[in-house]
Design a protein around this motif. Structure first.
Motif, PDB file in Angstrom:
ATOM      1  N   ASP A 140       0.846  -1.187   0.000  1.00  0.00           N
ATOM      2  CA  ASP A 140       0.000   0.000   0.000  1.00  0.00           C
ATOM      3  C   ASP A 140       0.887   1.244   0.000  1.00  0.00           C
ATOM      4  OD1 ASP A 140      -2.133   1.685   0.084  1.00  0.00           O
ATOM      5  OD2 ASP A 140      -2.499   1.457   2.239  1.00  0.00           O
ATOM      6  N   LEU A 141       1.486   1.534  -1.146  1.00  0.00           N
ATOM      7  CA  LEU A 141       2.362   2.684  -1.286  1.00  0.00           C
ATOM      8  C   LEU A 141       2.021   3.428  -2.565  1.00  0.00           C
ATOM      9  CD1 LEU A 141       5.907   1.252  -0.361  1.00  0.00           C
ATOM     10  CD2 LEU A 141       4.558   2.861   0.980  1.00  0.00           C
ATOM     11  N   PRO A 142       2.137   4.740  -2.566  1.00  0.00           N
ATOM     12  CA  PRO A 142       1.950   5.482  -3.818  1.00  0.00           C
ATOM     13  C   PRO A 142       3.070   5.150  -4.790  1.00  0.00           C
ATOM     14  CG  PRO A 142       2.726   6.937  -2.076  1.00  0.00           C
ATOM     15  CD  PRO A 142       2.407   5.631  -1.428  1.00  0.00           C
ATOM     16  N   LEU A 143       2.799   5.376  -6.062  1.00  0.00           N
ATOM     17  CA  LEU A 143       3.768   5.030  -7.099  1.00  0.00           C
ATOM     18  C   LEU A 143       5.088   5.768  -6.894  1.00  0.00           C
ATOM     19  CD1 LEU A 143       4.481   3.571  -9.709  1.00  0.00           C
ATOM     20  CD2 LEU A 143       3.432   5.463 -10.974  1.00  0.00           C
ATOM     21  N   GLY A 144       5.030   7.014  -6.471  1.00  0.00           N
ATOM     22  CA  GLY A 144       6.256   7.775  -6.264  1.00  0.00           C
ATOM     23  C   GLY A 144       7.159   7.130  -5.222  1.00  0.00           C
ATOM     24  N   ALA A 145       6.566   6.649  -4.120  1.00  0.00           N
ATOM     25  CA  ALA A 145       7.355   5.995  -3.073  1.00  0.00           C
ATOM     26  C   ALA A 145       7.955   4.689  -3.580  1.00  0.00           C
ATOM     27  CB  ALA A 145       6.490   5.741  -1.845  1.00  0.00           C
ATOM     28  N   VAL A 146       7.189   3.969  -4.400  1.00  0.00           N
ATOM     29  CA  VAL A 146       7.693   2.711  -4.964  1.00  0.00           C
ATOM     30  C   VAL A 146       8.871   2.983  -5.886  1.00  0.00           C
ATOM     31  CG1 VAL A 146       7.135   0.780  -6.501  1.00  0.00           C
ATOM     32  CG2 VAL A 146       5.497   1.506  -4.753  1.00  0.00           C
ATOM     33  N   LEU A 147       8.754   3.988  -6.737  1.00  0.00           N
ATOM     34  CA  LEU A 147       9.843   4.319  -7.659  1.00  0.00           C
ATOM     35  C   LEU A 147      11.080   4.789  -6.898  1.00  0.00           C
ATOM     36  CD1 LEU A 147       7.915   6.137 -10.541  1.00  0.00           C
ATOM     37  CD2 LEU A 147       8.763   3.779 -10.489  1.00  0.00           C
ATOM     38  N   MET A 148      10.879   5.467  -5.779  1.00  0.00           N
ATOM     39  CA  MET A 148      12.013   5.882  -4.960  1.00  0.00           C
ATOM     40  C   MET A 148      12.744   4.657  -4.414  1.00  0.00           C
ATOM     41  SD  MET A 148      12.136   8.237  -1.517  1.00  0.00           S
ATOM     42  CE  MET A 148      11.465   6.911  -0.520  1.00  0.00           C
ATOM     43  N   GLN A 149      11.993   3.663  -3.967  1.00  0.00           N
ATOM     44  CA  GLN A 149      12.608   2.436  -3.468  1.00  0.00           C
ATOM     45  C   GLN A 149      13.333   1.691  -4.580  1.00  0.00           C
ATOM     46  OE1 GLN A 149      10.401  -0.137  -0.871  1.00  0.00           O
ATOM     47  NE2 GLN A 149       9.188   1.533  -0.026  1.00  0.00           N
ATOM     48  N   VAL A 150      12.754   1.692  -5.764  1.00  0.00           N
ATOM     49  CA  VAL A 150      13.420   1.057  -6.908  1.00  0.00           C
ATOM     50  C   VAL A 150      14.741   1.751  -7.196  1.00  0.00           C
ATOM     51  CG1 VAL A 150      13.278   0.626  -9.391  1.00  0.00           C
ATOM     52  CG2 VAL A 150      11.290   0.179  -7.942  1.00  0.00           C
ATOM     53  N   GLY A 151      14.728   3.089  -7.176  1.00  0.00           N
ATOM     54  CA  GLY A 151      15.957   3.831  -7.417  1.00  0.00           C
ATOM     55  C   GLY A 151      17.006   3.574  -6.354  1.00  0.00           C
ATOM     56  N   LEU A 152      16.600   3.533  -5.086  1.00  0.00           N
ATOM     57  CA  LEU A 152      17.539   3.283  -4.006  1.00  0.00           C
ATOM     58  C   LEU A 152      18.134   1.884  -4.082  1.00  0.00           C
ATOM     59  CD1 LEU A 152      15.779   4.953  -0.928  1.00  0.00           C
ATOM     60  CD2 LEU A 152      17.835   5.739  -2.118  1.00  0.00           C
ATOM     61  N   SER A 153      17.386   0.940  -4.665  1.00  0.00           N
ATOM     62  CA  SER A 153      17.896  -0.432  -4.769  1.00  0.00           C
ATOM     63  C   SER A 153      19.102  -0.525  -5.685  1.00  0.00           C
ATOM     64  CB  SER A 153      16.788  -1.368  -5.274  1.00  0.00           C
ATOM     65  OG  SER A 153      16.485  -1.108  -6.640  1.00  0.00           O
ATOM     66  N   ALA A 154      19.312   0.480  -6.525  1.00  0.00           N
ATOM     67  CA  ALA A 154      20.444   0.461  -7.453  1.00  0.00           C
ATOM     68  C   ALA A 154      21.702   1.077  -6.854  1.00  0.00           C
ATOM     69  CB  ALA A 154      20.076   1.209  -8.733  1.00  0.00           C
ATOM     70  N   VAL A 155      21.580   1.736  -5.701  1.00  0.00           N
ATOM     71  CA  VAL A 155      22.742   2.436  -5.149  1.00  0.00           C
ATOM     72  C   VAL A 155      23.801   1.452  -4.670  1.00  0.00           C
ATOM     73  CG1 VAL A 155      23.519   4.057  -3.393  1.00  0.00           C
ATOM     74  CG2 VAL A 155      21.313   4.405  -4.514  1.00  0.00           C
ATOM     75  N   MET A 156      23.381   0.416  -3.933  1.00  0.00           N
ATOM     76  CA  MET A 156      24.358  -0.549  -3.434  1.00  0.00           C
ATOM     77  C   MET A 156      25.080  -1.276  -4.562  1.00  0.00           C
ATOM     78  SD  MET A 156      25.414  -3.780  -2.536  1.00  0.00           S
ATOM     79  CE  MET A 156      24.055  -4.941  -2.447  1.00  0.00           C
ATOM     80  N   PRO A 157      24.388  -1.770  -5.600  1.00  0.00           N
ATOM     81  CA  PRO A 157      25.118  -2.363  -6.721  1.00  0.00           C
ATOM     82  C   PRO A 157      26.093  -1.397  -7.385  1.00  0.00           C
ATOM     83  CG  PRO A 157      22.821  -3.013  -6.819  1.00  0.00           C
ATOM     84  CD  PRO A 157      22.930  -1.985  -5.731  1.00  0.00           C
ATOM     85  N   LEU A 158      25.727  -0.109  -7.460  1.00  0.00           N
ATOM     86  CA  LEU A 158      26.633   0.875  -8.057  1.00  0.00           C
ATOM     87  C   LEU A 158      27.901   1.014  -7.225  1.00  0.00           C
ATOM     88  CD1 LEU A 158      27.151   3.030 -10.236  1.00  0.00           C
ATOM     89  CD2 LEU A 158      26.013   4.677  -8.736  1.00  0.00           C
ATOM     90  N   VAL A 159      27.742   1.090  -5.907  1.00  0.00           N
ATOM     91  CA  VAL A 159      28.901   1.186  -5.017  1.00  0.00           C
ATOM     92  C   VAL A 159      29.750  -0.079  -5.128  1.00  0.00           C
ATOM     93  CG1 VAL A 159      29.604   1.257  -2.594  1.00  0.00           C
ATOM     94  CG2 VAL A 159      27.824   2.793  -3.415  1.00  0.00           C
ATOM     95  N   ALA A 160      29.101  -1.238  -5.118  1.00  0.00           N
ATOM     96  CA  ALA A 160      29.843  -2.501  -5.204  1.00  0.00           C
ATOM     97  C   ALA A 160      30.621  -2.588  -6.511  1.00  0.00           C
ATOM     98  CB  ALA A 160      28.866  -3.678  -5.077  1.00  0.00           C
ATOM     99  N   GLY A 161      29.992  -2.189  -7.614  1.00  0.00           N
ATOM    100  CA  GLY A 161      30.688  -2.204  -8.899  1.00  0.00           C
ATOM    101  C   GLY A 161      31.858  -1.241  -8.931  1.00  0.00           C
ATOM    102  N   THR A 162      31.693  -0.066  -8.306  1.00  0.00           N
ATOM    103  CA  THR A 162      32.780   0.913  -8.253  1.00  0.00           C
ATOM    104  C   THR A 162      33.964   0.374  -7.468  1.00  0.00           C
ATOM    105  OG1 THR A 162      31.131   2.689  -8.325  1.00  0.00           O
ATOM    106  CG2 THR A 162      33.359   3.297  -7.682  1.00  0.00           C
ATOM    107  N   LEU A 163      33.684  -0.326  -6.375  1.00  0.00           N
ATOM    108  CA  LEU A 163      34.762  -0.936  -5.607  1.00  0.00           C
ATOM    109  C   LEU A 163      35.434  -2.058  -6.397  1.00  0.00           C
ATOM    110  CD1 LEU A 163      32.913  -0.831  -2.229  1.00  0.00           C
ATOM    111  CD2 LEU A 163      35.187   0.089  -2.574  1.00  0.00           C
TER     112      LEU A 163
END
Length: 252
Positions: A140-163
């Protein structure tokens, strides 16, 4: 810089590794759907109802993306050492840091594709097979909150790839990049458990948890700016170290 980036993009498109990793993520989402279809009514069934399907794709990206991006980032740089192609590339330009920046941009673009494709694929499967799925509670979340979570899910892989990129530069091989990324993932979890109080913010996982809470408007022990700065530092510092070392010590 543009010519270097175009060359890296061409090599990445021709190389099967990135596409195989994306296919593995898509296949795993399909497997979760298959399990959900045949799950007993009493079992906790994951929801693919809109917009829960988007979060399902983001969850797969969070769970697998770190390790995949470590391998991907380390191989982007390490393959040039492995095939001894740096000597041909570096003699064509006086600059060095642009080569590492180009590799990182390719890493970020590949992750962007995965961040769009995997949630969209999961939600498309939810639309196609929603009628045969057992009933499950949708998010039960608005679409904007869901898209924010989707975007945040990519941050850790980006950091891991950079390392992974940094480790490959330090050890001059794909294997060293993979080892560096995996060691970081383990050490970061340990730091999150052992460090006291505010020092826990040094851990990337803790910083991301605080950042997510702040962006969602929840109460968090640390404000938005400190958590954001720590998250950015985990991208900027390894990339800067990789570019600096590569520029200083590799072929003149």
């Amino acid at each position: 810089m543009i010519s270097i980036l175009r060359s890296d993009l061409l090599k990445t498109r021709k190389r099967a590794m990135g596409w195989v990793m994306l296919a593995i993520g898509a296949a795993l989402i399909a497997l979760v759907l298959g399990v959900a279809i045949f799950a007993p009514p009493t079992e906790d069934v994951p929801s693919f109802a809109y917009p829960s399907g988007l979060l399902m794709g983001a969850q797969v990206l969070t769970q697998l993306g770190g390790l995949m991006m470590i391998v991907f980032g380390a191989t982007l740089v390490g393959s040039e050492y492995g095939f001894d192609t740096w000597k041909n590339l570096l003699t064509r330009r006086p600059g060095r840091a642009a080569f590492i920046l180009s590799k990182w941009i390719v890493l970020a673009l590949a992750l962007l594709i995965a961040t769009v494709v995997l949630p969209a694929w999961a939600q498309a499967l939810g639309f196609l097979f929603g009628d045969v799925l057992p009933p499950a509670a949708a998010v039960d979340l608005p679409l904007g909150a869901v898209l924010m979570q989707v975007g945040l899910s990519a941050v850790m892989p980006l950091v891991a790839g950079t390392l992974g990129v940094m480790g490959a530069v330090i050890g001059r091989s794909s294997v060293s990049g993979i080892i560096a990324g995996i060691v970081w993932m383990i050490v970061d979890v340990v730091l999150a458990q052992l460090l006291p109080g505010g020092l826990k913010l040094v851990s990337f996982n803790v910083a991301m948890s605080m950042l997510g809470a702040n962006l969602a408007g929840q109460t968090a022990p640390v404000g938005l700016l400190p958590s954001l700065l720590v998250a950015l530092a985990y991208v900027i510092v390894p990339l800067g170290v990789a570019a600096y070392l590569f520029q200083r010590r590799d072929m003149a």
